[in-house]
Design a protein around this motif. Sequence first.
Motif, PDB file in Angstrom:
ATOM      1  N   UNK A 172       0.854  -1.188   0.000  1.00 59.45           N
ATOM      2  CA  UNK A 172       0.000   0.000   0.000  1.00 59.45           C
ATOM      3  C   UNK A 172       0.889   1.236   0.000  1.00 59.45           C
ATOM      4  N   UNK A 173       0.833   2.021  -1.048  1.00 59.91           N
ATOM      5  CA  UNK A 173       1.758   3.153  -1.159  1.00 59.91           C
ATOM      6  C   UNK A 173       1.093   4.505  -1.005  1.00 59.91           C
ATOM      7  N   UNK A 174      -0.215   4.532  -1.146  1.00 60.63           N
ATOM      8  CA  UNK A 174      -0.846   5.853  -1.138  1.00 60.63           C
ATOM      9  C   UNK A 174      -2.129   5.854  -0.301  1.00 60.63           C
ATOM     10  N   UNK A 175      -2.261   6.892   0.488  1.00 57.76           N
ATOM     11  CA  UNK A 175      -3.450   7.053   1.319  1.00 57.76           C
ATOM     12  C   UNK A 175      -4.259   8.252   0.833  1.00 57.76           C
ATOM     13  N   UNK A 176      -5.548   8.079   0.699  1.00 55.42           N
ATOM     14  CA  UNK A 176      -6.426   9.227   0.475  1.00 55.42           C
ATOM     15  C   UNK A 176      -6.974   9.615   1.843  1.00 55.42           C
ATOM     16  N   UNK A 177      -6.707  10.851   2.259  1.00 56.51           N
ATOM     17  CA  UNK A 177      -7.042  11.270   3.618  1.00 56.51           C
ATOM     18  C   UNK A 177      -8.094  12.379   3.575  1.00 56.51           C
ATOM     19  N   UNK A 178      -9.131  12.205   4.383  1.00 57.83           N
ATOM     20  CA  UNK A 178     -10.162  13.238   4.507  1.00 57.83           C
ATOM     21  C   UNK A 178      -9.908  14.038   5.779  1.00 57.83           C
ATOM     22  N   UNK A 179      -9.820  15.349   5.648  1.00 58.29           N
ATOM     23  CA  UNK A 179      -9.575  16.172   6.829  1.00 58.29           C
ATOM     24  C   UNK A 179     -10.158  17.566   6.634  1.00 58.29           C
ATOM     25  N   UNK A 180      -9.991  18.376   7.673  1.00 59.33           N
ATOM     26  CA  UNK A 180     -10.602  19.703   7.670  1.00 59.33           C
ATOM     27  C   UNK A 180      -9.565  20.753   7.254  1.00 59.33           C
ATOM     28  N   UNK A 181      -9.833  21.385   6.134  1.00 59.38           N
ATOM     29  CA  UNK A 181      -8.909  22.423   5.657  1.00 59.38           C
ATOM     30  C   UNK A 181      -9.351  23.823   6.060  1.00 59.38           C
ATOM     31  N   UNK A 182     -10.656  23.969   6.336  1.00 59.30           N
ATOM     32  CA  UNK A 182     -11.129  25.324   6.659  1.00 59.30           C
ATOM     33  C   UNK A 182     -12.266  25.288   7.685  1.00 59.30           C
ATOM     34  N   UNK A 183     -11.910  25.408   8.957  1.00 55.88           N
ATOM     35  CA  UNK A 183     -12.919  25.311  10.025  1.00 55.88           C
ATOM     36  C   UNK A 183     -13.933  26.453   9.984  1.00 55.88           C
ATOM     37  N   UNK A 184     -13.630  27.522   9.197  1.00 56.78           N
ATOM     38  CA  UNK A 184     -14.535  28.677   9.145  1.00 56.78           C
ATOM     39  C   UNK A 184     -15.563  28.546   8.024  1.00 56.78           C
ATOM     40  N   UNK A 185     -15.353  27.628   7.123  1.00 57.98           N
ATOM     41  CA  UNK A 185     -16.249  27.515   5.963  1.00 57.98           C
ATOM     42  C   UNK A 185     -17.608  26.951   6.394  1.00 57.98           C
ATOM     43  N   UNK A 186     -18.604  27.049   5.525  1.00 56.51           N
ATOM     44  CA  UNK A 186     -19.891  26.398   5.835  1.00 56.51           C
ATOM     45  C   UNK A 186     -19.666  24.914   6.117  1.00 56.51           C
ATOM     46  N   UNK A 187     -20.575  24.323   6.869  1.00 53.53           N
ATOM     47  CA  UNK A 187     -20.385  22.994   7.452  1.00 53.53           C
ATOM     48  C   UNK A 187     -19.976  21.917   6.442  1.00 53.53           C
ATOM     49  N   UNK A 188     -20.492  21.966   5.247  1.00 60.29           N
ATOM     50  CA  UNK A 188     -20.157  20.933   4.277  1.00 60.29           C
ATOM     51  C   UNK A 188     -19.061  21.350   3.298  1.00 60.29           C
ATOM     52  N   UNK A 189     -18.409  22.482   3.598  1.00 63.51           N
ATOM     53  CA  UNK A 189     -17.302  22.942   2.745  1.00 63.51           C
ATOM     54  C   UNK A 189     -15.996  23.043   3.521  1.00 63.51           C
ATOM     55  N   UNK A 190     -15.973  22.470   4.712  1.00 69.42           N
ATOM     56  CA  UNK A 190     -14.770  22.597   5.531  1.00 69.42           C
ATOM     57  C   UNK A 190     -13.719  21.539   5.214  1.00 69.42           C
ATOM     58  N   UNK A 191     -14.151  20.453   4.601  1.00 68.68           N
ATOM     59  CA  UNK A 191     -13.257  19.297   4.480  1.00 68.68           C
ATOM     60  C   UNK A 191     -12.727  19.105   3.057  1.00 68.68           C
TER      61      UNK A 191
END
Lengths: 405, 405, 405, 405
Positions: free
Chosen positions: B176-195
């Motif tokens: 396994x060489x690559x991970x797709x990671x889900x995280x929060x890039x913008x805590x100030x954005x609307x709730x479904x646009x933060x990640x």
Amino acid sequence: MDFALDDTTTRLRGQLLDFMAERVYPAETLFEEQARTGEPWTTPSVVERLAADARRRGLWNIFLPGEHGAGLTNLQYAPLAEITGRSPSLAPVALNCAAPDTGNMELLAQFGTEEQRTRWLEPLLDGRIRSAFAMTEPDVASSDATNIATRMERDGDEYVINGRKWFVTGAMNPRCEILVVLGRTDPQAPRHRQHSQILVPRDTPGVTIRRGMRTFGYDDGDHGGHAEIDFVDVRVPVGNLIGAAGDGFAIAQARLGPGRVHHCMRLIGMAERALELMCRRVWSRQAFGGPLADQGVIQDWVAESRVRIEQCRLLVLKAAWLMDTVGNQQAHTEIQAIKIAVPQAVEWIVDKAIQAHGAAGVSQDSPLARIWARARTIRLADGPDEVHRRSLARRELRRHLPVPS
Amino acid sequence: MDFALDDTTTRLRGQLLDFMAERVYPAETLFEEQARTGEPWTTPSVVERLAADARRRGLWNIFLPGEHGAGLTNLQYAPLAEITGRSPSLAPVALNCAAPDTGNMELLAQFGTEEQRTRWLEPLLDGRIRSAFAMTEPDVASSDATNIATRMERDGDEYVINGRKWFVTGAMNPRCEILVVLGRTDPQAPRHRQHSQILVPRDTPGVTIRRGMRTFGYDDGDHGGHAEIDFVDVRVPVGNLIGAAGDGFAIAQARLGPGRVHHCMRLIGMAERALELMCRRVWSRQAFGGPLADQGVIQDWVAESRVRIEQCRLLVLKAAWLMDTVGNQQAHTEIQAIKIAVPQAVEWIVDKAIQAHGAAGVSQDSPLARIWARARTIRLADGPDEVHRRSLARRELRRHLPVPS
Amino acid sequence: MDFALDDTTTRLRGQLLDFMAERVYPAETLFEEQARTGEPWTTPSVVERLAADARRRGLWNIFLPGEHGAGLTNLQYAPLAEITGRSPSLAPVALNCAAPDTGNMELLAQFGTEEQRTRWLEPLLDGRIRSAFAMTEPDVASSDATNIATRMERDGDEYVINGRKWFVTGAMNPRCEILVVLGRTDPQAPRHRQHSQILVPRDTPGVTIRRGMRTFGYDDGDHGGHAEIDFVDVRVPVGNLIGAAGDGFAIAQARLGPGRVHHCMRLIGMAERALELMCRRVWSRQAFGGPLADQGVIQDWVAESRVRIEQCRLLVLKAAWLMDTVGNQQAHTEIQAIKIAVPQAVEWIVDKAIQAHGAAGVSQDSPLARIWARARTIRLADGPDEVHRRSLARRELRRHLPVPS
Amino acid sequence: MDFALDDTTTRLRGQLLDFMAERVYPAETLFEEQARTGEPWTTPSVVERLAADARRRGLWNIFLPGEHGAGLTNLQYAPLAEITGRSPSLAPVALNCAAPDTGNMELLAQFGTEEQRTRWLEPLLDGRIRSAFAMTEPDVASSDATNIATRMERDGDEYVINGRKWFVTGAMNPRCEILVVLGRTDPQAPRHRQHSQILVPRDTPGVTIRRGMRTFGYDDGDHGGHAEIDFVDVRVPVGNLIGAAGDGFAIAQARLGPGRVHHCMRLIGMAERALELMCRRVWSRQAFGGPLADQGVIQDWVAESRVRIEQCRLLVLKAAWLMDTVGNQQAHTEIQAIKIAVPQAVEWIVDKAIQAHGAAGVSQDSPLARIWARARTIRLADGPDEVHRRSLARRELRRHLPVPS
């Protein structure tokens, strides 16, 4: 009718709850770690320390009725067994109250000869050795116990045993020294008089431990696993017979009642633990603007769990009371009823607790998945539920047999 | 309305059934043995041979729509996915159609940049490397995906990632060489646009694989386990972002539909396998004077299993058809419906198959207990069922909102 | 594979929905009132007006395939039958698509002689008379249809009929002129060739309507009730036989498939109505600080209802498609599957809708309790579910019969 | 702990069983006939004869604790209530132990003034008049009792009552002379102190009986039906208040516990009757070469029924014991638990008995459909199950509230 515990039970219950709080729960993490990292199939060493303390507190062998044990009735021991179920891998063994040793000790206490008792019961009661019960066979439907095919043929003063058993719980443990084996001594006898139980030291030539069976991925190594065992021309003296030849099922019946009560009460303890874990979990996790505890579906699980636990506990206590007052024979319906009702209820409750935990619930980070696997396995151990349902139904139906005209 | 398979699907189905009969089923025992005795967390080597054959037969990457793959619609691939589910540990990986690689490949094919595709999609399509998807976190309720807390902070041309993920399926596999990671890039954005979703090579400094998580005692080592991973000041270039910052959930939605269809169809394949094993078993075992197949309760299980399988299959195919014709967005209810209906039905069926097998059913000697654990785990993977039920219900209820007066 | 309705169905569906909205729903209250206050056992007169309109709109007799009717396939009619189920007491009869007339008309269209068709089919198609089907008997277990004991003995050019039938739906209606009776013409024939179906005018001497049977307190008087009927030396000409002597079950099979599809689709329509009523109700009632619609348990019911409805509908449509493409014989499993799956799912859904309505739900103020009683009754009408489960299972099991060595 | 009945209970149980065998069961057919053919809403006259005999045997008013009645504890009366449930339409009323009179008599005995007792309790105890309890309202969600909106406004020495009630059980009976009405006396008071209970003679001006409500088609006319009642400017003296103004819910709580125990035990009696009918039926009907009693699925129902009955009975007895020993307040969880567990279990059992009876089961020829309707209705009477589940869960959850740090 009176639903209050008597004084003896109340006192022991208090002592046991103290022991759980002071010694057992705090040791669980270490137990898990030792089980993971220690010698395969051995009891983690932390158990020894707890056992020593249990002896001091007078909680050792409390399961055993009569002179050899604490002398409790089934009804008195049942609430204590429940408490040990709250830490099912650790508490029963720390009190020398773990299956299958309990059943084997009862058997020896009730049916063993003087010699058998000296040779095997004493070290078992003292916790120096462990034992196993070899009944299920890979090649026949265990739903009909008369199918059991392991041959035990008399040859002079010996029985010669040939057959294969599996799911011999505890037998992988190096300290397991003695096997109680159910086999067929007389294929010509009436159907329920063909089988006998005999004591086979695990180191007898011809006894080969092939492997540990798993249940849902678990090897249950911490309590000696579930062995598959070959018996090839295994010879034991006739004096190793428990009771008389042909008594196999009669003796098994005697063992059955208390074993069911113990199993079911421990399961109820597991369910209480699961419910407690579920309640704590749903307070600690937030979703959709509040703790999960505010979700109606979660509340529904909690309520249903509480109600089912209460119903199961009462059913088992009633069965225990009947066994004490009218005997196992007369309590047949109730002994079957608890086997039918309790494992499936507990399985349901633990399933909900798992669901409330999300991924943690199925993982090694909570005891829930393992507890679930136990409850599920008991639905088919000792005869699948369906056999007990069929048998209970036929008895009920016979009460309404049409009167022949 | 027409319930017949089209020609392409019929042809591929025939080829796949041949491949299963000729190569997959005969290799299962060896696969199990290699999994048990080989290097931990690695794919058993027998898979390589099957994969080579699958390429030759034109069955490689059949899951992938569009130019990079076989170009099948969801409705065309679904019946094929079902067939691979009949041997769930071996068949999908032998065809390079195993989760989570499938989802990752779809993601890269649909949203990846040219560079991302060259760097990661090509070797994945070629089966040279494997990948994982890191979403669930131990510290937050996964039932509400907006809880996901792993921080991804921009620092110049890089994102700096801090957080902990677990149940990262496949990530224990050394390939396994690559991970797709889900995280929060913008805590100030609307709730479904933060990640956001970002590509993190597994050997990036700061990425620590802590341990493999178990599900009901299984480590699922043969397909790379379920890793717990620490991300401490992990730095990846901004070019590793999939789509734009804030697209995390939008992209996840796109991935979701096909993934659900694949999972559910494979589960249906597992249920068919379980039903077949149950039918065979009950012919082979005798109790109470005849084969278990004569018992009414067993027949009841068989009938109910068949009916539930048919209902589940139709529901999934309808969802796939909707995705193909009106798009994933419009198929939202159906995509939730299959997640709600299929795992629980399959769990029920496999439970009955286990019960019909007695002790063998829960053991390593049959695939049933492991299949059960998969079905059970899917009831909480990817959001517990309850979340999907809640969401589906709210949409249904909104259709009947009282008209304000 | 294609899940879209064809053009004919789409067009008729639109017309039928209009008819429901413009004529049927607005007439429901009047229908109820007329049923309560009118002559017992008669069809409320409002039906006449709707029927006239249905004829004008081309919605009359749409159930009937072939030249005598609308010529729709089972798959085309099924979604229309569902819609009529949304107003189950009123819509089917207003379209001349109500059971048991539909089945009887199909029977006559398919197997009737020229004379039988002129004499009975024409007035039935025209809605001038009504009919009934007499099968179930109070004295034998209907779970095994070969038990049916009503004697039909040939005496010259006549059959002499003796026996008792009950639950003869529709036969209390004064306009019911013809009974189709299933009885035994040849006790010596092979088990499935002993029975025949014969036409018995209701006013034949020896036919005595004893009483109307109730189902859960309902007499179902608005569609002719469920009669108990004595047949004492009832004589009808041999020309009244439908098909040949001994064809009873063969003909019943032919009738069975479409009947099941109609019943099941109407049930699904009832479930949709119940779900809609539930959704509206839970918005309108407040408890614990908000509408009931906010309660998680209610949402769970809504979601589960929607999912079950979708699964049931697809299963029935698939069965209809199979009947159209490979014939009723080959669709046997599916025809049994819908009988097993649909009534119990609908019963569950309606039960939840009732619960959401509180006391109103079980009362005469909502259609729910009556709908529930229908769904429940269908679980045992036409053979109890258990018989169909047993039969389906045995067919499934036979596919896995061990190969004799 | 002791599961044996005490001597008093054993003695009364014997007498009651004799009364059932000698008088009640033999009178059931006549009771049904009188109910069908007699004056609407009146008690069939056969009851009078049985009542006279019940008095002679000392079985009259055995439900009532304290000086006015037999003085039994809840635990002592519970097994007797169960027996009356075996003939639920006839036995309770023949012993003057039928709801809602029992609850009203308890209320008056416990909270009534001297005058109220002379005026209403005495004739009720003597069986000369009947009473009803008016709580549920058509316009508010009964799941939240604080919703109850009927206004009771003080005007000098009178209360003026306005509102609408329905499902006022017993109030259609011409001999029903007194209504206990729950309404809001003080909208400004704290939420649980706003309501009061007041005695309203049924012939008070302004009281209009509008109609009898039905449950699943039954009007329950034999025990006075379920009335919908309008209260328009109904004036009663303040002395008719039971307890003080604002005591409405406190008093309702006191009434609740015993009422639940009675209802649940009678339901258990109905379940025993249903199980007995099922067993007899399956011996009497042949299918597939033997009696239905040989079918595995039937046996499964029988076993499950027996187990559920035992679990329910124990749960109710435990609740009764708790009420006797620690009081209704402390028995809150158990009183909710029986409401949750018993009706649904009994509904399940009766459903299976119906299924085993085929069409007869849903008809007027067996008591099963009517019994089913009772059990089903109790699932929503007195608050739907869901409210009790929610409340019980919240109490359980509060025990595990996280400790604030």
